[in-house]
Design a protein around this motif. Structure first.
Motif, PDB file in Angstrom:
ATOM      1  N   GLU A  61     -28.050  23.105 -60.579  1.00 48.52           N
ATOM      2  CA  GLU A  61     -28.997  22.168 -60.110  1.00 48.52           C
ATOM      3  C   GLU A  61     -28.953  21.939 -58.704  1.00 48.52           C
ATOM      4  O   GLU A  61     -27.731  21.797 -58.150  1.00 48.52           O
ATOM      5  CB  GLU A  61     -28.917  20.760 -60.954  1.00 48.52           C
ATOM      6  N   THR A  62     -29.907  21.987 -58.061  1.00 46.79           N
ATOM      7  CA  THR A  62     -29.951  21.869 -56.451  1.00 46.79           C
ATOM      8  C   THR A  62     -29.487  20.292 -56.189  1.00 46.79           C
ATOM      9  O   THR A  62     -30.115  19.367 -56.748  1.00 46.79           O
ATOM     10  CB  THR A  62     -31.177  22.337 -55.650  1.00 46.79           C
ATOM     11  N   VAL A  63     -28.804  20.231 -55.030  1.00 45.14           N
ATOM     12  CA  VAL A  63     -28.448  18.760 -54.723  1.00 45.14           C
ATOM     13  C   VAL A  63     -28.892  18.761 -53.211  1.00 45.14           C
ATOM     14  O   VAL A  63     -28.837  19.369 -52.441  1.00 45.14           O
ATOM     15  CB  VAL A  63     -27.114  18.485 -54.640  1.00 45.14           C
ATOM     16  N   ARG A  64     -29.508  17.642 -53.023  1.00 47.62           N
ATOM     17  CA  ARG A  64     -30.123  17.269 -51.598  1.00 47.62           C
ATOM     18  C   ARG A  64     -29.181  16.687 -50.652  1.00 47.62           C
ATOM     19  O   ARG A  64     -28.449  15.604 -50.967  1.00 47.62           O
ATOM     20  CB  ARG A  64     -31.262  16.275 -51.650  1.00 47.62           C
ATOM     21  N   LEU A  65     -29.017  17.217 -49.382  1.00 47.58           N
ATOM     22  CA  LEU A  65     -28.066  16.761 -48.680  1.00 47.58           C
ATOM     23  C   LEU A  65     -28.770  16.173 -47.338  1.00 47.58           C
ATOM     24  O   LEU A  65     -29.565  16.918 -46.452  1.00 47.58           O
ATOM     25  CB  LEU A  65     -27.115  17.706 -47.977  1.00 47.58           C
ATOM     26  N   LEU A  66     -28.415  15.093 -46.983  1.00 46.76           N
ATOM     27  CA  LEU A  66     -28.985  14.478 -45.671  1.00 46.76           C
ATOM     28  C   LEU A  66     -27.986  14.354 -44.465  1.00 46.76           C
ATOM     29  O   LEU A  66     -26.925  13.740 -44.718  1.00 46.76           O
ATOM     30  CB  LEU A  66     -29.266  12.734 -45.753  1.00 46.76           C
ATOM     31  N   PRO A  67     -28.191  15.084 -43.611  1.00 43.86           N
ATOM     32  CA  PRO A  67     -27.412  15.116 -42.379  1.00 43.86           C
ATOM     33  C   PRO A  67     -27.410  13.918 -41.684  1.00 43.86           C
ATOM     34  O   PRO A  67     -28.427  13.141 -41.871  1.00 43.86           O
ATOM     35  CB  PRO A  67     -27.710  16.501 -41.465  1.00 43.86           C
ATOM     36  N   LEU A  68     -26.775  13.618 -40.788  1.00 44.53           N
ATOM     37  CA  LEU A  68     -26.621  12.287 -40.095  1.00 44.53           C
ATOM     38  C   LEU A  68     -27.591  12.797 -38.690  1.00 44.53           C
ATOM     39  O   LEU A  68     -27.316  13.521 -37.884  1.00 44.53           O
ATOM     40  CB  LEU A  68     -25.347  11.816 -39.460  1.00 44.53           C
ATOM     41  N   PRO A  69     -28.690  12.122 -38.609  1.00 43.52           N
ATOM     42  CA  PRO A  69     -29.690  12.447 -37.343  1.00 43.52           C
ATOM     43  C   PRO A  69     -29.139  12.029 -35.991  1.00 43.52           C
ATOM     44  O   PRO A  69     -29.899  11.210 -35.235  1.00 43.52           O
ATOM     45  CB  PRO A  69     -30.791  11.731 -37.794  1.00 43.52           C
ATOM     46  N   TYR A  70     -27.951  12.102 -35.714  1.00 44.77           N
ATOM     47  CA  TYR A  70     -27.169  11.719 -34.580  1.00 44.77           C
ATOM     48  C   TYR A  70     -26.794  12.895 -33.644  1.00 44.77           C
ATOM     49  O   TYR A  70     -25.832  12.986 -32.844  1.00 44.77           O
ATOM     50  CB  TYR A  70     -26.016  11.011 -34.689  1.00 44.77           C
ATOM     51  N   GLY A  71     -27.706  13.962 -33.702  1.00 48.15           N
ATOM     52  CA  GLY A  71     -27.421  15.075 -32.700  1.00 48.15           C
ATOM     53  C   GLY A  71     -26.850  16.377 -33.436  1.00 48.15           C
ATOM     54  O   GLY A  71     -26.633  16.562 -34.519  1.00 48.15           O
TER      55      GLY A  71
END
Lengths: 515, 322
Positions: free
Chosen positions: A352-362
């Motif tokens: 099952e695919t997992v969603r990964l949120l990067p940190l939008p700090y550069g």
């Protein structure tokens, strides 16, 4: 019987004597990014605000790089043996920047009225405080409801800044005109703020510490683009790049320049610890074996050397190694893809695919997310990177709309201040990205954190926190990454720039420019 | 003429309000709000903290009420308050507007004059090596991404050659006065204005060249030639004047963007204008500031369109407004 804790001040005097004699004069040109919303640190506590305001405002104490308290506005302090009464003696010749004397009434006003209303982080700590009183003009007594181990750790300028009573009492704090012309007791005064361009602070000639500060003025340059900030240093426009000012891949190039020094000291109080939130409520990440597999699958040493220039440390668990009560006697997770695969097989992970949120700090964080995606892909975990801007990232986390998400949080020197909030179940609430966002619930952990906060002796606290670190590193409620190392880059002729555990945020009162 | 202007102004007001309403809903549709962003930056926040902020910003009210309050304010020329920056939005914008105008106007003038001159030169020497050279250069400028050009310009002229400052509006802390200050600002202006102007310079050049060539084939030019007029006079009076019409149209469009069109340049060059203000307000979800900048930009676009229409009359008296 009272215990004195002021020997440290004497030790410090000895150590500064070993340095060359500081010289007065000169200007510091420093990068500030992003532009702070306000310099009134009692109302706004974001990073850039603290960084500039640490020169204007002061707390009662400072902390050395081992987190021992040092005098600031309080010249000495005593703690009663039962750990319930803290008595502070204030310096007697301190003036606010408008000339009014600073007294114990200001302390009581700041801690008991102003900050209780405005400062979310301090408010939580002050719940342990029964009363704050001023027996005379230069004495303040904090009485606690029960012992609170980290109490002596909440007096630095970002946590408990002193606010002038004569300006704020009886006004609407948030709309007070004075917020735009901050008045503190610190070594530098607010002079000018040209929005979008710079903030200018000038020397406080009436500062209560003889001879200090040494610098005449500090210019904070607002430069929105990371590449331009590097250019600003290269072309000599600025001389100091506080940690995180430039992209990591620029760090080696800049630090190789002549007359350039770099230090990663000055972050001990914050102990910035990065991890991935793992959604403990649903999806594969709700399974402990999956979370452990994530830990085994990530090559964190690689991330450290390739993305962070070998600064910082691979984290061993929820407590940073610079924070009190750290232990490395826990389950550690070496890079071991085979073990990860075993665990995934054991739980019957179906891809099952997992969603990964990067940190939008550069850039660095974006690339880190890509590295993690690749690592997890190698053991068979499908990762989809979901990019957002800062506001979107905040909202997704606050509303638990994620599977895995990068973040880093500060520890504030003590597990009770900066660690417990992430793992105790009473802190599960939608709407904030700084509480128990992963939704981890463990009664034993709740109980131990509660016990540790009010334990009287350090030995007792160490024992409880060791047990906690063992439980947590087994459960892996979040995937710990690195204790981040943020380099402060500066010209070598700037001396004594970073002298305490909050680094550049502590103001430039000791800094001088060697001629 | 007056009636025309009044009618156009009336329409402009209606369009402006429609734009405002549309923007209002678009902005509020983006995830996150200013309270969440500010709380996020504070590094710690409880529910009370965020609720307090929302109440202070008026975000706890229903969306339509918020819109009503905002529009009511705008009709009284009050653009609202930026809680983020603790300043009235109008003050913020008008503090930043001069910097943007100086930058974009300079870029505009550079682009228009150099572009037209190059276009005229190329058309006069069509097919020769100088035409090829100018056209290739224009193509290069046209195709280069702005941010890349900006970074390269800084790298070459600021870092390596150290001739020009790489960013900023003036030397911070130098306290120049009078002429020295002007000179200082001018130095800071060169790189951002040139990079910002490059793209449009290419557009004007290509358009002028094509337009000149086209007009030179028309019958009245042939007639003029047949009458034996000097080539210089034909070029100036007959061809150039007529060839400028499409260029003026385009210039009018670009002029409308003078206010809001420099987001990228201002960010790379740390230029304290409203393009950057807008970009930062977007990241911070500072609704009032964003709406304010959109409002001022939209007003400018409408104004410049009007001016362009009027200008047509002067370029070509045969064109009637109405």
């Amino acid at each position: 019987m009272l215990k004195r804790l002021t020997t440290l001040a004497a030790a410090l005097l000895v150590s500064t004597a070993l340095h060359a004699e500081p010289v007065s004069g000169g200007r510091a040109n420093v990068v500030i990014q992003p532009e702070p919303p306000s310099l009134m640190v009692g109302l706004v506590q974001n990073g850039p605000t603290q960084m500039v305001a640490g020169n204007i405002y002061e707390g009662l104490l400072r902390y050395d790089n081992d987190l021992n308290p040092m005098p600031q506005l309080a010249k000495e302090w005593e703690v009663s043996e039962d750990g319930l009464t803290y008595t502070f003696k204030l310096h007697e010749n301190v003036k606010w920047h408008d000339g009014e004397p600073f007294t114990s009434a200001d302390v009581v006003f700041s801690a008991d009225q102003f900050l209780r209303e405005t400062h979310a982080r301090l408010r939580t700590s002050l719940e342990h405080v029964e009363s704050i009183t001023a027996p005379d003009d230069y004495t303040v007594v904090f009485k606690l409801k029960q012992p609170f181990g980290p109490f002596l750790g909440i007096f630095e300028v970002g946590t408990m800044p002193m606010i002038p009573k004569h300006i704020y009492e009886g006004t609407d704090y948030k709309t007070n005109e004075a917020n735009n012309t901050p008045i503190g007791t610190g070594p530098f005064k607010f002079e000018e703020w040209v929005k979008g361009s710079h903030i200018l602070l000038t020397k406080n000639e009436d500062y209560y510490e003889e001879g200090k500060p040494y610098l005449d003025e500090i210019y904070w340059h607002v430069i929105p683009d990371a590449a331009s900030r590097a250019v600003a240093y290269e072309t000599g426009v600025v001389d100091i790049l506080p940690g995180g000012s430039i992209e990591n891949f620029d760090v080696p190039r800049i630090t190789e320049m002549d007359n350039t020094c770099v230090t990663d000291a000055g972050w001990e109080y914050f102990g910035p610890l990065s991890w991935m939130w793992l959604n403990n409520r649903e999806g594969p990440t709700a399974d402990k074996r999956f979370r452990q597999a994530v830990m085994y699958a990530m090559d964190r040493e690689f991330a450290k050397s390739a993305l962070w220039n070998d600064l910082g440390k691979v984290s061993t668990g929820p407590v940073s190694s610079s924070t009190r009560f750290y232990t490395d006697d826990v389950n550690t997770y070496e890079y071991n893809p085979d073990k990860a695969k075993e665990l995934l097989e054991e739980m019957g992970y179906d891809g099952e695919t997992v969603r990964l949120l990067p940190l939008p700090y550069g850039e660095t964080w974006q690339r880190w997310a890509e590295a993690v995606k690749q690592n997890l892909g190698e053991v068979g975990i499908n990762v989809e990177i979901v990019s957002t801007d800062v506001a979107g990232w905040n909202q997704k986390l606050a509303e638990w709309d994620y599977d895995m998400a990068f973040t880093y949080l500060y520890q504030y020197g003590d597990p009770a201040l900066g660690v417990a909030r992430t793992y105790i179940s009473s802190n599960i609430a939608k709407g904030s990205q700084w509480n128990n966002v992963e939704g981890y619930e463990n009664e034993k952990v709740d109980e131990l954190f509660a016990k540790a906060a009010v334990a009287v002796t350090a030995e007792e606290r160490q024992e409880i926190y060791t047990e906690l670190q063992k439980i947590l590193t087994d459960d892996v409620p979040v995937a710990w990454l690195l204790e981040l190392g943020f380099p402060t880059i500066y010209r070598c002729n700037v001396k004594d720039l970073v002298t305490t555990a909050i680094g550049v945020n502590d103001g430039f009162k000791d800094a001088y420019i060697e001629k | 003429m007056l009636r025309f202007i009044l009618m156009r102004l009336g329409k402009a007001v209606i369009i402006l309000i429609a734009i405002l309403i549309l923007n209002f809903f678009l902005i509020h549709a983006a995830p996150g709000d200013p309270a969440a962003v500010m709380a996020g930056e504070a590094g710690a926040a409880d529910e009370k903290f965020i609720a307090d902020l929302r109440e202070q910003f008026g975000l706890d009210k229903p969306l339509l009420t918020q819109l009503g309050i905002y529009l009511g304010g705008v009709l009284q020329l009050d653009l609202g308050f930026s809680y983020r920056q603790q300043m009235p939005v109008a003050d913020l914008i008008f503090d930043r507007l001069p910097a943007t105008l100086i930058l974009t106007l300079t870029a505009f003038v550079i682009a228009l004059t150099l572009g037209t001159i190059a276009g005229v030169l190329a058309s006069a020497r069509v097919g020769k090596w100088s035409d090829t050279f100018i056209s290739t250069l224009a193509l290069l400028f046209y195709a280069t991404p702005l941010y890349w050009a900006a970074l390269m310009a800084v790298l070459v002229f600021s870092v390596y050659l150290n001739w020009l400052p790489g960013f900023g509006y003036e030397t911070v802390g130098a306290d120049h006065e009078g002429f020295a200050r002007l000179l200082d600002i001018a130095k800071h202006l060169i790189l951002p204005a040139t990079t910002l102007g490059l793209f449009f310079m290419a557009v004007y050049m290509r358009m002028t060249r094509a337009s000149m060539l086209e007009v030179s084939q028309l019958d009245f030019v042939k007639t003029a030639r047949a009458k034996g007029l000097k080539p210089g006079i034909i070029q100036r009076r007959h061809i150039f004047r007529n060839a400028m019409l499409p260029v003026v149209t385009l210039a009018g469009l670009q002029a409308g963007q003078l206010v809001g069109g420099a987001v990228l340049t201002e960010t790379v060059f740390a230029w304290p204008g409203i393009g950057r203000l807008m970009f930062e307000a977007l990241a911070q979800r500072d609704y009032n500031v964003l709406l304010g900048v959109f409002f001022v930009s939209a007003a400018m676009v409408l104004l410049f369109n009007l001016i362009t229409d009027i200008l047509y009359r002067f370029v070509d008296p045969r064109i009637r407004v109405g």
